[in-house]
Design a protein around this motif. Structure first.
Motif, PDB file in Angstrom:
ATOM      1  N   GLY A  19      35.802  42.104  26.959  1.00  0.00           N
ATOM      2  CA  GLY A  19      36.367  42.393  28.268  1.00  0.00           C
ATOM      3  C   GLY A  19      37.690  41.686  28.463  1.00  0.00           C
ATOM      4  N   PRO A  20      38.320  41.912  29.602  1.00  0.00           N
ATOM      5  CA  PRO A  20      39.631  41.314  29.874  1.00  0.00           C
ATOM      6  C   PRO A  20      39.579  39.787  29.867  1.00  0.00           C
ATOM      7  CG  PRO A  20      39.136  43.058  31.457  1.00  0.00           C
ATOM      8  CD  PRO A  20      37.884  42.803  30.696  1.00  0.00           C
ATOM      9  N   VAL A  21      40.730  39.170  29.588  1.00  0.00           N
ATOM     10  CA  VAL A  21      40.848  37.714  29.667  1.00  0.00           C
ATOM     11  C   VAL A  21      40.445  37.261  31.068  1.00  0.00           C
ATOM     12  CG1 VAL A  21      42.463  35.775  29.602  1.00  0.00           C
ATOM     13  CG2 VAL A  21      42.697  37.638  27.943  1.00  0.00           C
ATOM     14  N   GLY A  22      39.599  36.223  31.129  1.00  0.00           N
ATOM     15  CA  GLY A  22      39.190  35.680  32.409  1.00  0.00           C
ATOM     16  C   GLY A  22      38.055  36.419  33.084  1.00  0.00           C
ATOM     17  N   VAL A 130      32.379  42.720  30.082  1.00  0.00           N
ATOM     18  CA  VAL A 130      32.299  41.706  31.130  1.00  0.00           C
ATOM     19  C   VAL A 130      33.561  41.805  31.987  1.00  0.00           C
ATOM     20  CG1 VAL A 130      31.975  39.259  31.619  1.00  0.00           C
ATOM     21  CG2 VAL A 130      30.962  40.261  29.555  1.00  0.00           C
ATOM     22  N   ILE A 131      33.381  42.158  33.261  1.00  0.00           N
ATOM     23  CA  ILE A 131      34.509  42.462  34.141  1.00  0.00           C
ATOM     24  C   ILE A 131      34.395  41.659  35.437  1.00  0.00           C
ATOM     25  CG2 ILE A 131      35.641  44.290  35.467  1.00  0.00           C
ATOM     26  CD1 ILE A 131      34.657  46.262  33.310  1.00  0.00           C
ATOM     27  N   ASP A 132      35.483  41.041  35.834  1.00  0.00           N
ATOM     28  CA  ASP A 132      35.567  40.245  37.058  1.00  0.00           C
ATOM     29  C   ASP A 132      35.679  41.176  38.265  1.00  0.00           C
ATOM     30  OD1 ASP A 132      36.226  38.624  39.179  1.00  0.00           O
ATOM     31  OD2 ASP A 132      37.874  37.595  38.168  1.00  0.00           O
ATOM     32  N   VAL A 133      34.616  41.236  39.085  1.00  0.00           N
ATOM     33  CA  VAL A 133      34.590  42.149  40.220  1.00  0.00           C
ATOM     34  C   VAL A 133      35.510  41.695  41.353  1.00  0.00           C
ATOM     35  CG1 VAL A 133      32.698  41.053  41.470  1.00  0.00           C
ATOM     36  CG2 VAL A 133      32.992  43.522  41.625  1.00  0.00           C
ATOM     37  N   SER A 134      35.916  40.411  41.329  1.00  0.00           N
ATOM     38  CA  SER A 134      36.719  39.875  42.429  1.00  0.00           C
ATOM     39  C   SER A 134      38.223  40.127  42.247  1.00  0.00           C
ATOM     40  CB  SER A 134      36.468  38.372  42.586  1.00  0.00           C
ATOM     41  OG  SER A 134      36.994  37.633  41.488  1.00  0.00           O
ATOM     42  N   LYS A 135      38.627  40.618  41.077  1.00  0.00           N
ATOM     43  CA  LYS A 135      40.045  40.881  40.841  1.00  0.00           C
ATOM     44  C   LYS A 135      40.482  42.165  41.546  1.00  0.00           C
ATOM     45  CE  LYS A 135      42.150  40.281  37.023  1.00  0.00           C
ATOM     46  NZ  LYS A 135      42.601  40.363  35.616  1.00  0.00           N
ATOM     47  N   THR A 136      41.727  42.188  41.993  1.00  0.00           N
ATOM     48  CA  THR A 136      42.299  43.380  42.634  1.00  0.00           C
ATOM     49  C   THR A 136      43.565  43.795  41.890  1.00  0.00           C
ATOM     50  OG1 THR A 136      41.425  42.673  44.763  1.00  0.00           O
ATOM     51  CG2 THR A 136      43.126  44.375  44.774  1.00  0.00           C
ATOM     52  N   PRO A 137      43.548  44.957  41.204  1.00  0.00           N
ATOM     53  CA  PRO A 137      42.368  45.795  40.987  1.00  0.00           C
ATOM     54  C   PRO A 137      41.461  45.186  39.918  1.00  0.00           C
ATOM     55  CG  PRO A 137      44.205  46.681  39.746  1.00  0.00           C
ATOM     56  CD  PRO A 137      44.759  45.506  40.527  1.00  0.00           C
ATOM     57  N   MET A 138      40.217  45.654  39.853  1.00  0.00           N
ATOM     58  CA  MET A 138      39.313  45.155  38.815  1.00  0.00           C
ATOM     59  C   MET A 138      39.888  45.418  37.428  1.00  0.00           C
ATOM     60  SD  MET A 138      35.338  45.873  39.846  1.00  0.00           S
ATOM     61  CE  MET A 138      35.573  47.593  40.308  1.00  0.00           C
ATOM     62  N   LEU A 139      40.395  46.634  37.243  1.00  0.00           N
ATOM     63  CA  LEU A 139      40.977  47.029  35.962  1.00  0.00           C
ATOM     64  C   LEU A 139      42.324  47.697  36.222  1.00  0.00           C
ATOM     65  CD1 LEU A 139      37.845  48.637  34.261  1.00  0.00           C
ATOM     66  CD2 LEU A 139      38.829  46.403  33.724  1.00  0.00           C
ATOM     67  N   SER A 140      43.352  47.218  35.562  1.00  0.00           N
ATOM     68  CA  SER A 140      44.647  47.888  35.643  1.00  0.00           C
ATOM     69  C   SER A 140      44.562  49.213  34.895  1.00  0.00           C
ATOM     70  CB  SER A 140      45.732  47.022  35.007  1.00  0.00           C
ATOM     71  OG  SER A 140      45.495  46.888  33.608  1.00  0.00           O
ATOM     72  N   THR A 141      45.547  50.056  35.095  1.00  0.00           N
ATOM     73  CA  THR A 141      45.581  51.340  34.395  1.00  0.00           C
ATOM     74  C   THR A 141      45.584  51.123  32.882  1.00  0.00           C
ATOM     75  OG1 THR A 141      46.804  52.358  36.211  1.00  0.00           O
ATOM     76  CG2 THR A 141      46.881  53.469  34.072  1.00  0.00           C
ATOM     77  N   GLU A 142      46.352  50.127  32.441  1.00  0.00           N
ATOM     78  CA  GLU A 142      46.438  49.841  30.997  1.00  0.00           C
ATOM     79  C   GLU A 142      45.096  49.363  30.444  1.00  0.00           C
ATOM     80  OE1 GLU A 142      50.405  49.547  32.871  1.00  0.00           O
ATOM     81  OE2 GLU A 142      48.448  48.643  33.308  1.00  0.00           O
ATOM     82  N   MET A 143      44.427  48.481  31.202  1.00  0.00           N
ATOM     83  CA  MET A 143      43.147  47.955  30.729  1.00  0.00           C
ATOM     84  C   MET A 143      42.074  49.033  30.740  1.00  0.00           C
ATOM     85  SD  MET A 143      41.564  45.440  29.398  1.00  0.00           S
ATOM     86  CE  MET A 143      42.796  44.135  29.626  1.00  0.00           C
ATOM     87  N   LYS A 144      42.067  49.874  31.767  1.00  0.00           N
ATOM     88  CA  LYS A 144      41.094  50.967  31.820  1.00  0.00           C
ATOM     89  C   LYS A 144      41.280  51.894  30.619  1.00  0.00           C
ATOM     90  CE  LYS A 144      41.723  54.456  34.564  1.00  0.00           C
ATOM     91  NZ  LYS A 144      41.832  55.334  35.773  1.00  0.00           N
ATOM     92  N   THR A 145      42.529  52.213  30.302  1.00  0.00           N
ATOM     93  CA  THR A 145      42.813  53.079  29.156  1.00  0.00           C
ATOM     94  C   THR A 145      42.336  52.440  27.859  1.00  0.00           C
ATOM     95  OG1 THR A 145      44.741  54.036  30.257  1.00  0.00           O
ATOM     96  CG2 THR A 145      44.636  54.239  27.859  1.00  0.00           C
ATOM     97  N   LYS A 167      31.241  37.310  39.020  1.00  0.00           N
ATOM     98  CA  LYS A 167      31.879  36.729  40.216  1.00  0.00           C
ATOM     99  C   LYS A 167      31.572  37.523  41.484  1.00  0.00           C
ATOM    100  CE  LYS A 167      35.513  34.824  37.282  1.00  0.00           C
ATOM    101  NZ  LYS A 167      36.960  34.608  37.067  1.00  0.00           N
ATOM    102  N   VAL A 168      30.360  38.070  41.549  1.00  0.00           N
ATOM    103  CA  VAL A 168      29.951  38.802  42.750  1.00  0.00           C
ATOM    104  C   VAL A 168      29.900  37.875  43.962  1.00  0.00           C
ATOM    105  CG1 VAL A 168      28.705  40.623  41.531  1.00  0.00           C
ATOM    106  CG2 VAL A 168      27.520  38.485  42.090  1.00  0.00           C
ATOM    107  N   ASP A 169      29.656  36.594  43.727  1.00  0.00           N
ATOM    108  CA  ASP A 169      29.592  35.622  44.826  1.00  0.00           C
ATOM    109  C   ASP A 169      30.973  35.378  45.433  1.00  0.00           C
ATOM    110  OD1 ASP A 169      29.965  34.564  42.178  1.00  0.00           O
ATOM    111  OD2 ASP A 169      29.995  32.560  43.050  1.00  0.00           O
ATOM    112  N   GLU A 170      32.022  35.556  44.643  1.00  0.00           N
ATOM    113  CA  GLU A 170      33.378  35.383  45.147  1.00  0.00           C
ATOM    114  C   GLU A 170      33.873  36.634  45.873  1.00  0.00           C
ATOM    115  OE1 GLU A 170      36.101  34.021  42.184  1.00  0.00           O
ATOM    116  OE2 GLU A 170      34.697  32.554  41.345  1.00  0.00           O
ATOM    117  N   GLU A 171      33.342  37.777  45.490  1.00  0.00           N
ATOM    118  CA  GLU A 171      33.786  39.040  46.089  1.00  0.00           C
ATOM    119  C   GLU A 171      33.110  39.300  47.443  1.00  0.00           C
ATOM    120  OE1 GLU A 171      35.665  42.739  46.620  1.00  0.00           O
ATOM    121  OE2 GLU A 171      36.130  40.923  45.482  1.00  0.00           O
ATOM    122  N   CYS A 172      31.842  38.953  47.553  1.00  0.00           N
ATOM    123  CA  CYS A 172      31.081  39.256  48.765  1.00  0.00           C
ATOM    124  C   CYS A 172      30.555  37.973  49.399  1.00  0.00           C
ATOM    125  CB  CYS A 172      29.924  40.192  48.435  1.00  0.00           C
ATOM    126  SG  CYS A 172      28.879  40.590  49.855  1.00  0.00           S
TER     127      CYS A 172
END
Length: 212
Positions: A19-22, A130-145, A167-172
C-alpha cells in the motif's frame, strides 16, 4: 484463534501487506503481534515521513504460531516511478522468489532468472492493501491507477485480495471514542464504499481497523 490453513502442506498462511507510504503496514504488524502477546510491542520500525521507512522485505511470524500466519511487510508504494516499491517486485514476492530481508532497489527490480518454481508454502496466499482512511483523498489518481494495475496482475495469479482501512479512529470521532462502534459509523461506511468502487473490490473484503 482457531484458524488453520486447509492445505496440509501449508502450516502458516502468508499474507502480503502492500500500500501507499504511511498507510499503516508496519503498524498493523505491531498491532497483531501486540494482540497475541497481551501487551503493546514494536517489532517493526514505524515512520511518518513522505518516504517509506521499510526498505527491506521482512516476514513476521508469531509466538507458538498463534495465529498461524506470516505477515510479510514491504516497502511502501509511491505515486512516482523513481521511489517506492516496484510492481515487478510484488509479483516476485507473491511467487516466493524474494528472500526475507531482501533490500529493495527501485531502479533495479529483483530478477528471478532461472529460479525454480516455489512450493505453495513459500508463496503468498493473500494480499492485503493497507490504506489510510483519514487521508484526503484516500487515494490520489496516480495511486489508484497504480494499485488497479497491480490488482490486475495479481488477479492473473488467482491470489485472494482484501483491503485494510487503517486509522478509522482518526477519521471518525465516534470510533475514536469506542472502536467497537466502527460498523455503526456512517462515515466509515461511506469510506468503505468509496475505496471499494475505486479499486473494484467487494465491500465484504474491506476491513476497517485501528492500529495501536
Amino acid at each position: 484463534m482457531e484458524y488453520q490453513p486447509y492445505v496440509s502442506s501449508v502450516s502458516k498462511a502468508r499474507v502480503l501487506l502492500i500500500g501507499p507510504v504511511g498507510g499503516g503496514k508496519s503498524s498493523f504488524v505491531n498491532s497483531v503481534n501486540s494482540v497475541f502477546r497481551g501487551h503493546v510491542t514494536n517489532r517493526t520500525l514505524i515512520g511518518s515521513g513522505p518516504r517509506s521507512t521499510t526498505t527491506m522485505y521482512s516476514t513476521y511470524s508469531f509466538r507458538n504460531d498463534t495465529p498461524p500466519l506470516t505477515l510479510c511487510d514491504t516497502m511502501g508504494l509511491a505515486e512516482d516511478t523513481v521511489s517506492g516499491l516496484h510492481s515487478d517486485d510484488i509479483i516476485s514476492i507473491i511467487k516466493g522468489h524474494i528472500p526475507n530481508k531482501y533490500k529493495f532497489a527501485v531502479d533495479s527490480p529483483f530478477k528471478a532468472g532461472d529460479i525454480s518454481p516455489r512450493a505453495i508454502k513459500e508463496k503468498i496466499h493473500c494480499v492485503a492493501y493497507v490504506i489510510d482512511v483519514s487521508k484526503t483523498p484516500m487515494l490520489s489518481t496516480e495511486m489508484k491507477t497504480k494499485i488497479c494495475a497491480i490488482r490486475s496482475k495479481i488477479d492473473e495469479l488467482e491470489v485472494p485480495q482484501i483491503v485494510l482501512l487503517t486509522k478509522v479512529d482518526e477519521e471518525c470521532p465516534m470510533v475514536g471514542k469506542d472502536v467497537e462502534t466502527v460498523y455503526r459509523s456512517d462515515l466509515i461506511a461511506e469510506k468503505v464504499m468509496e475505496v471499494g468502487k475505486q479499486l473494484g473490490i467487494a465491500v465484504s473484503c474491506i476491513i476497517p481497523v485501528q492500529n495501536y
